[in-house]
Design a protein around this motif. Structure first.
Motif, PDB file in Angstrom:
ATOM      1  N   MET A 119     -33.592  25.998  39.045  1.00 51.50           N
ATOM      2  CA  MET A 119     -34.022  25.967  40.453  1.00 51.50           C
ATOM      3  C   MET A 119     -35.452  26.920  40.481  1.00 51.50           C
ATOM      4  N   ASN A 120     -36.535  26.188  40.631  1.00 52.30           N
ATOM      5  CA  ASN A 120     -37.763  26.842  40.992  1.00 52.30           C
ATOM      6  C   ASN A 120     -38.287  26.406  42.177  1.00 52.30           C
ATOM      7  N   ALA A 121     -37.633  25.911  43.132  1.00 56.74           N
ATOM      8  CA  ALA A 121     -38.369  25.407  44.332  1.00 56.74           C
ATOM      9  C   ALA A 121     -37.195  26.072  45.503  1.00 56.74           C
ATOM     10  N   ILE A 122     -37.812  26.334  46.777  1.00 55.77           N
ATOM     11  CA  ILE A 122     -36.898  26.465  47.838  1.00 55.77           C
ATOM     12  C   ILE A 122     -37.541  25.554  48.929  1.00 55.77           C
ATOM     13  N   PHE A 123     -36.751  24.993  49.743  1.00 55.52           N
ATOM     14  CA  PHE A 123     -37.448  24.355  50.740  1.00 55.52           C
ATOM     15  C   PHE A 123     -36.907  25.133  52.100  1.00 55.52           C
ATOM     16  N   VAL A 124     -37.986  25.180  52.867  1.00 54.46           N
ATOM     17  CA  VAL A 124     -37.810  25.859  54.244  1.00 54.46           C
ATOM     18  C   VAL A 124     -37.837  25.093  55.403  1.00 54.46           C
ATOM     19  N   ALA A 125     -36.644  24.801  55.875  1.00 48.90           N
ATOM     20  CA  ALA A 125     -36.364  23.932  57.048  1.00 48.90           C
ATOM     21  C   ALA A 125     -36.249  24.485  58.190  1.00 48.90           C
ATOM     22  N   GLY A 126     -36.880  23.723  59.326  1.00 48.70           N
ATOM     23  CA  GLY A 126     -36.727  24.278  60.700  1.00 48.70           C
ATOM     24  C   GLY A 126     -35.786  23.527  61.433  1.00 48.70           C
ATOM     25  N   THR A 127     -35.173  24.131  62.749  1.00 52.57           N
ATOM     26  CA  THR A 127     -34.393  23.440  63.412  1.00 52.57           C
ATOM     27  C   THR A 127     -35.175  22.544  64.610  1.00 52.57           C
ATOM     28  N   LEU A 174     -34.002  15.046  46.250  1.00 52.12           N
ATOM     29  CA  LEU A 174     -34.739  15.867  45.227  1.00 52.12           C
ATOM     30  C   LEU A 174     -33.609  17.186  45.123  1.00 52.12           C
ATOM     31  N   LYS A 175     -32.532  17.198  46.241  1.00 51.14           N
ATOM     32  CA  LYS A 175     -31.754  18.318  45.995  1.00 51.14           C
ATOM     33  C   LYS A 175     -32.336  19.769  45.816  1.00 51.14           C
ATOM     34  N   ILE A 176     -33.162  19.968  46.955  1.00 52.72           N
ATOM     35  CA  ILE A 176     -33.834  21.297  46.656  1.00 52.72           C
ATOM     36  C   ILE A 176     -32.967  22.288  47.738  1.00 52.72           C
ATOM     37  N   PRO A 177     -32.572  23.435  47.093  1.00 51.69           N
ATOM     38  CA  PRO A 177     -31.875  24.408  48.069  1.00 51.69           C
ATOM     39  C   PRO A 177     -32.744  24.755  49.096  1.00 51.69           C
ATOM     40  N   THR A 178     -31.933  24.991  50.442  1.00 55.95           N
ATOM     41  CA  THR A 178     -32.576  24.802  51.505  1.00 55.95           C
ATOM     42  C   THR A 178     -32.174  26.184  52.320  1.00 55.95           C
ATOM     43  N   LEU A 179     -33.284  26.970  52.873  1.00 52.72           N
ATOM     44  CA  LEU A 179     -33.317  27.960  53.827  1.00 52.72           C
ATOM     45  C   LEU A 179     -33.621  27.453  55.146  1.00 52.72           C
ATOM     46  N   VAL A 180     -32.773  27.619  56.064  1.00 55.66           N
ATOM     47  CA  VAL A 180     -33.004  27.252  57.409  1.00 55.66           C
ATOM     48  C   VAL A 180     -33.571  28.193  58.429  1.00 55.66           C
ATOM     49  N   VAL A 181     -34.809  28.038  58.965  1.00 55.90           N
ATOM     50  CA  VAL A 181     -35.233  28.810  60.079  1.00 55.90           C
ATOM     51  C   VAL A 181     -34.935  28.331  61.445  1.00 55.90           C
ATOM     52  N   PRO A 230     -27.871  21.671  49.244  1.00 54.62           N
ATOM     53  CA  PRO A 230     -27.440  23.050  49.087  1.00 54.62           C
ATOM     54  C   PRO A 230     -28.119  24.094  50.290  1.00 54.62           C
ATOM     55  N   VAL A 231     -27.220  24.673  50.953  1.00 51.97           N
ATOM     56  CA  VAL A 231     -27.871  25.505  51.956  1.00 51.97           C
ATOM     57  C   VAL A 231     -27.786  26.990  51.546  1.00 51.97           C
ATOM     58  N   LEU A 232     -28.918  27.733  51.531  1.00 52.69           N
ATOM     59  CA  LEU A 232     -29.011  29.157  50.986  1.00 52.69           C
ATOM     60  C   LEU A 232     -28.604  30.279  52.141  1.00 52.69           C
ATOM     61  N   GLY A 233     -28.671  29.582  53.504  1.00 54.43           N
ATOM     62  CA  GLY A 233     -28.637  30.630  54.489  1.00 54.43           C
ATOM     63  C   GLY A 233     -29.610  30.346  55.589  1.00 54.43           C
ATOM     64  N   VAL A 234     -29.400  31.103  56.690  1.00 52.30           N
ATOM     65  CA  VAL A 234     -30.088  30.943  58.119  1.00 52.30           C
ATOM     66  C   VAL A 234     -30.835  32.137  58.026  1.00 52.30           C
ATOM     67  N   VAL A 235     -32.323  32.106  58.562  1.00 52.05           N
ATOM     68  CA  VAL A 235     -32.885  33.217  59.269  1.00 52.05           C
ATOM     69  C   VAL A 235     -33.333  32.959  60.562  1.00 52.05           C
TER      70      VAL A 235
END
Length: 234
Positions: free
Chosen positions: A1-9, A135-142, A166-171
């Motif tokens: 894994m060399n990418a992280i997706f930053v998703a917003g609500t 693309l199944k990028i691990p995702t961080l939710v903001v 995959p969800v890494l967590g929420v900030v």
């Protein structure tokens, strides 16, 4: 894994701000980080999100790289599907896939910023979340830390998990100088428990870049630990 997706609500929850802080943190940790956004809207060029993110991280904007960092750019500040239609254009998924792969090859960790919320249409037959699922990028939710965030965040988590992303967590991100402390604490607890998700921290309202970077350090460490847990990143 060399990418992280930053998703917003949703729109204006702090995605770009977090991406800039995360990129700055990674670079200071000696990790060769990069930034990409698949579609950006608004009349500014270079795109405002790119300029803001790179500026926060102290990275020079290279004109020759803009089209790879922001794959599609449209002038109308609206959902990409509509903004593209107003110019007689369309978002090309293959162009996104190709540029994503190329950018991953250039960086140790690529930070990919989402567009609005995860259910935003890139075109009338393709949601952002469906390309993300492919693309199944691990995702961080903001998520916003204040009033109204529980519904939006739990729905976002449910949509991601329904597509096995995959969800890494929420900030959580403060949208005002003084958020209600009781409300924010309960929002974070409720979403963590009911959403069965890791709460990776809270971004306090900090217009000063220096204070924002200092406050982000523990959050950055937590995010990096979550990334390393599911990857071969050293």
């Amino acid at each position: 894994m060399n990418a992280i997706f930053v998703a917003g609500t949703g729109t204006d929850v702090g995605k770009t701000h977090l991406c800039g802080l995360l990129l700055d943190f990674l670079l200071k940790e000696g990790i060769q980080g990069g930034y990409q956004k698949w579609a950006a809207t608004g009349s500014e060029y270079p795109p405002a999100d790119l300029a803001q993110c790179l500026g926060m991280a102290g990275v020079s904007l290279v004109p020759e790289l803009v089209s790879s960092q922001v794959v599609h750019h449209f002038a109308l500040p609206a959902s990409p599907h509509l903004a593209a239609e107003q110019e007689g254009r369309v978002v090309e998924p293959e162009s996104i896939r190709r540029n994503f792969r190329e950018m991953c090859g250039l960086h140790e960790l690529l930070v990919v910023e989402g567009v609005g919320g995860v259910m935003v249409p890139l075109r009338r037959d393709l949601l952002l979340i469906d390309l993300l699922a492919e693309l199944k990028i691990p995702t961080l939710v903001v998520a916003k830390s204040g009033l109204g965030t529980i519904n939006h965040t739990l729905l976002t988590l449910a949509a991601l998990r329904h597509r096995e992303i995959p969800v890494l967590g929420v900030v959580f991100s403060d949208g005002a100088p003084e958020e209600d402390a009781l409300l924010v604490a309960d929002n974070m607890r409720t979403i963590g428990e009911m959403g069965q998700v890791a709460v990776l921290g809270r971004l306090l309202y900090a217009p000063d870049p220096g204070r924002a970077k200092e406050g982000f350090i523990p959050i950055g460490r937590t995010i990096l630990a979550a990334i390393r847990k599911g990857s071969s990143l050293g």
